[in-house]
Design a protein around this motif. Sequence first.
Motif, mmCIF file in Angstrom:
data_model
loop_
_atom_site.group_PDB
_atom_site.id
_atom_site.type_symbol
_atom_site.label_atom_id
_atom_site.label_comp_id
_atom_site.label_asym_id
_atom_site.label_seq_id
_atom_site.Cartn_x
_atom_site.Cartn_y
_atom_site.Cartn_z
ATOM 1 N N PHE A 628 0.932 -1.161 -0.073
ATOM 2 C CA PHE A 628 -0.017 0.047 0.141
ATOM 3 C C PHE A 628 0.761 1.143 0.367
ATOM 4 C CE2 PHE A 628 -3.640 -2.334 1.700
ATOM 5 C CZ PHE A 628 -4.352 -2.251 0.648
ATOM 6 N N VAL A 629 2.079 1.181 0.728
ATOM 7 C CA VAL A 629 2.963 2.458 0.720
ATOM 8 C C VAL A 629 3.389 2.692 -0.560
ATOM 9 C CG1 VAL A 629 5.025 3.090 1.453
ATOM 10 C CG2 VAL A 629 3.339 2.144 3.201
ATOM 11 N N ALA A 630 3.677 1.556 -1.291
ATOM 12 C CA ALA A 630 4.573 1.659 -2.566
ATOM 13 C C ALA A 630 3.254 2.460 -3.572
ATOM 14 C CB ALA A 630 4.540 0.351 -3.276
ATOM 15 N N TRP A 631 1.857 1.769 -3.653
ATOM 16 C CA TRP A 631 0.920 2.369 -4.214
ATOM 17 C C TRP A 631 0.793 3.689 -4.056
ATOM 18 C CZ3 TRP A 631 -1.942 1.948 -7.994
ATOM 19 C CH2 TRP A 631 -3.215 2.358 -8.218
ATOM 20 N N TRP A 632 0.779 4.276 -2.853
ATOM 21 C CA TRP A 632 0.612 5.310 -2.231
ATOM 22 C C TRP A 632 1.377 6.518 -2.871
ATOM 23 C CZ3 TRP A 632 3.659 8.414 1.337
ATOM 24 C CH2 TRP A 632 3.120 9.908 1.693
ATOM 25 N N LEU A 633 2.786 5.923 -2.769
ATOM 26 C CA LEU A 633 3.863 6.824 -3.317
ATOM 27 C C LEU A 633 3.748 7.038 -4.977
ATOM 28 C CD1 LEU A 633 7.131 5.900 -1.718
ATOM 29 C CD2 LEU A 633 5.993 8.050 -1.879
ATOM 30 N N ILE A 634 3.494 5.855 -5.539
ATOM 31 C CA ILE A 634 3.334 5.802 -7.075
ATOM 32 C C ILE A 634 2.024 6.635 -7.592
ATOM 33 C CG2 ILE A 634 3.189 4.661 -9.142
ATOM 34 C CD1 ILE A 634 5.276 2.736 -7.667
#
Lengths: 703, 703
Positions: A628-634
């Motif tokens: 989810f953090v990766a998703w949020w960042l991208i």
Amino acid sequence: GAGADNDLYINQAIVFIEDAIQYRSINHRVDSKSLWLYRWYYSRTCQWILSLTITVILALAFVEEPSSLTVTSDVRYRLPAWNPPCGLTESVELLCFLVFMVDVSVKSYLIGWKEFWKNKWLMAYILTLFVSLADWIVSLSFFCKESVRIRRILRPFFLLQNSSMMKKTLKSINSTLPEMASVLLLLAVHLALFTMFAMLLFARTKDNQQDKEWVVYFRNLPDSLTSLLVLLTTANNPDVMIPAYSKNRAYSIFFILFTVLGNLFLMNLLTAIIYNQFRGYLLKSVQSSLFRRRLGIRAAFEVLSSLKETPASAQQSCVSVGALLQVLQKAEMDSRCKQAIMRSLKMCSCDQLSAAQFQKLFEELDKDAIKQHPPSPEYQSHFMQKMQFAFGHPCFGYLGNVVALANIISICVVLVMDADKQPSERDDFFLGAINCFFILYYLLEMLLKILAMGLKRYLSYPSNRFDGLLTIILLILEVATFAVYGFPHPGWRPEFMGLLSLWDMVRLVNMLIVFRFLRIIPNMKFMALVVTTLLDLVKNLRAFAGILVVVFYAFAITGIMLFKGAVVPLGNTRGSKAEFPGSCAHISLKKKKKVLSWYSAHFQAEVVYCLLYVLSVHLICRWAKIYFVAWWLISSVIWVNLFVALLLENFIHKWDRRCQRESLSGIEYQRTVELMFRDVLEEPTEEELMEKLHQHPHLQLCR
Amino acid sequence: GAGADNDLYINQAIVFIEDAIQYRSINHRVDSKSLWLYRWYYSRTCQWILSLTITVILALAFVEEPSSLTVTSDVRYRLPAWNPPCGLTESVELLCFLVFMVDVSVKSYLIGWKEFWKNKWLMAYILTLFVSLADWIVSLSFFCKESVRIRRILRPFFLLQNSSMMKKTLKSINSTLPEMASVLLLLAVHLALFTMFAMLLFARTKDNQQDKEWVVYFRNLPDSLTSLLVLLTTANNPDVMIPAYSKNRAYSIFFILFTVLGNLFLMNLLTAIIYNQFRGYLLKSVQSSLFRRRLGIRAAFEVLSSLKETPASAQQSCVSVGALLQVLQKAEMDSRCKQAIMRSLKMCSCDQLSAAQFQKLFEELDKDAIKQHPPSPEYQSHFMQKMQFAFGHPCFGYLGNVVALANIISICVVLVMDADKQPSERDDFFLGAINCFFILYYLLEMLLKILAMGLKRYLSYPSNRFDGLLTIILLILEVATFAVYGFPHPGWRPEFMGLLSLWDMVRLVNMLIVFRFLRIIPNMKFMALVVTTLLDLVKNLRAFAGILVVVFYAFAITGIMLFKGAVVPLGNTRGSKAEFPGSCAHISLKKKKKVLSWYSAHFQAEVVYCLLYVLSVHLICRWAKIYFVAWWLISSVIWVNLFVALLLENFIHKWDRRCQRESLSGIEYQRTVELMFRDVLEEPTEEELMEKLHQHPHLQLCR
């Protein structure tokens, strides 16, 4: 022989001019057969088949096994989705792979062996195809029962490699990465330092009443990190601070500092950096397009000038008008441009064209298409002329807007009055009668306008097309309603009959009326500016949207693979638990519901919203957190900032130009991105063009 | 007589040069007495008294009746705040008003009667004072029992009118308002259309299970409007969509469209518009400052040139060096500049100065102060020289950074290990011993650096000052800990003794160590760039911050007046209700707690976070809603966008300049905003200056 040579030169010139029109690179093979193959490959049919194949392979995810093409997303209510038998989607996939193999081999052949080794995209394409095929074979040999399907994650690559715009954009994003990474590192340092501070500040105390903050948000390192990360997205904004704040006001300083530094400074710094990088992006890409166009035309000139029929004048090469006419007739181009070039070619009395004249001829391609509306019909009768004046006048349009506004207000009033009524108490008579009157007015307005302007002129305005289409749909709906339910009368109750209930029909009509109200946009100056900016933006954003689709697709497929079976329907019992696969913690049903809507919604944009909620739940397993953090960042941080950067760029260009445009008003242009920048663009010099031409891997110029 | 005239001219020149230094306008009275008054008014003491008065009158809110200077913000626990007796704050207020009255009369007198009528700010000042005094009299005649105190809301005006920067910024914001209003109108239309759509889409149905969306979010027009407005702030983001989404996936299209259009397009459009308006803002303000400076110097030249001692050369006016020296000695200015000007005046051999020479002399004012660090001490002994080389080398600094990092990591490890331990189980021996070692190292590092660089050179670097200060504080803390609790030993338990418990001491030490880690910033290039940008931004943002304080203050006071007594401590009983005054709905205790933290926290920035939550509660009374929406628009939307615009502006300037600066590295400048733009600024022409001088309302130039 000389004739065959001449034919080859003519064909080369045709292809180069087509390249110039389409802004394509001219670095491909130029022998007769390759030229035929090249024209075939870039023919409309071939490109259409390729696009279709890409669409099909991407769309396969909707029918493949953990598909979710059901009406509801709630696992408790939804029926099991249709499962295609093993081998069905796989055979479609194989077909797609075959098309891609043809595509990659044609492409590789056309650019030649030497260039192929320099082209990383083509090699990656071949590699992707190879891996996909291997995975496909494994899949079939397991009778579609295997759990991990790598080829699904690789699918968006096919979309990516087919668009030169997207590749360019990706390159541009890539060059911004080092600076973005610096800011992200800064963010990480910021987060780490504040996490340590938080853990020291909100430590466990002896008094259990006093350490609410510790229990809920700062229990251990991962919890603290998550709490502050979510605070960075402002999703848990007041909540995280309240326990500490109610203990001592001074604690708020910590949270304010964190938010101001992280959210206001660092996050906006990211915007600034991306904007700074992308400031010249549009201009640069338009500039390189222009270079490609000039290069293609110049190449056509060079090959035509080496035709044998040309008198060998040692000093200056030139092209005969006849050869050019021959090329023009065979080349595929916009008929308006072709005619304009032919016309100016005939007007020019000379028999030979120099390079400069040749370029000048083709400048027609860059010009705006001046949009001319067909003339109004000319009526003989005096009465009709008066009618035409009255209903062709802008005031009639304004009257229509006022009537539309009145309609909206009446709907609004009825909505407010009916807000709390039971469905059985509702009486649709009033609204039905009013809408009937208004729709008749709309019909009358349309007919009168057509009378005044003539059908062709009426349809040439987009606002009229929008208006007319909606009016006709409204009319059809209204007629259908009357046919089924009779004319409105007091006590006209909604009963279910036929396809839609009366109530639904009335609602649909109302929605269309609200939608029709958007016709006022072109009448309001600022709104029109904003809307045209947005439309321009949408054009320029296609490449970004494509990359976004690629990212969404990859994330959705990864998510499906990671969290497959994580959400199980369990009925309505409260407190029941479901387990994540692997080492995941329990999540209660209430929180699960949020995850669920995310999980089952691959592709849908709401993933990003759910993410924030899910993150704040922070009982979820570690893998999900990283995902989810990766998703949020991208998706949220980087993409939104890219979007803001492009919007700023577009809007500021448009705004600067607004004053200039107002002076030469009256003429309506069909504006393209290229035209927006025309007065800033630099023409490539002759030396640059010739240098580039001499570097061509396949074309040997005589001199 | 001529002598008196000459004295007057000299005095005028002194004042004009001081005006130039402070970037002040020169449009004030210029007779002897006024000049004396003017210098007195702008003397440091007077300005300091004025600032103090403004601070005092603003700070009064913290001790006045509904004050909240208590430790906790929770109404259930906090003690009643101290209530000053009637007449105490009022007499302080009266004193402040008296100072303001003196201020306004001096200001009005100095600019003269004619100018006074053109100056709206001064008239508003007088009006505000008048209203405040009237309100004060009313207040006293009611014995401080009256409920509405208008003068409190007017207080921030005193802050506003005292700063020319803030007035300028406000004017600039004012000129952006029409375009902002257009976008806000667009937002309103967007919201209204989507609300109607929503009400038609999510209408009440016969099946009570199916219309959750309607019940919770779209029950009637105000509810729907609120739901969508909150969706615009993304505060209720997944929640509002979930019921509809789990009924039918297609409903998500509505929410996605709304969010994309409203949040991504329209909100960012606001950013673009504000950025576009503020792009030239900094440059323009610096440019006008430069004009004021040049004008002041020119005015000084003109009055000095009309001194009687000057030989009357008809063609060119000039100034004698002696007169200038006389002026320079009496003028108040930076001693470095004064000396530099004196020096170049002595070097110039001529006796008379032309206007150009005169201006050139004062260019010293615009120059960077080149910061020179004092030299290192020179040691005689060979051993000491080696020591100096070793510990003066940058590598020693890097080693210090590595040690600090190691310290941070060790604290982090201990924190993670101790995360779940009960306070009684904790053993501070390990951390105490480690920190003791590290602090000794820090002390050693500091001493060695002082040895190598000498105390003066050591202190001339800000990073060393930061480092040294923290090291000394750490040392004192550590010594105090040992004095009270003895040296660390296994089982070193936190017991409460003296002012702070051992546990608190250790935590404080750890926090300071984490804070000390920030010394690495100047060593990382990108970080240093970011930090200097941020610091520059803070300088440029002072005016904005001031306006923000004004807005915060006004909102806080209004909020206190509107919602006075709305939050009553009710104990812990669940479900108990409190009533808003007037026609307000009930709010349950849980929701109240959120309001409470907002309510009692006047000035604190977290108001904005609570707002979002409170808005989503939407059971709150209508007045509160309007108040909160206004607050959201001003503080969150407009101010944040202004901030982003300024950040973009600053950052892009800095970024563009980075390459240039790197070439002339080594020299450290004390950069001011003016210097950042120096190569872009335009020098005002002689004609412009003279035209402006002739428009001076009080100065009659001879020619």
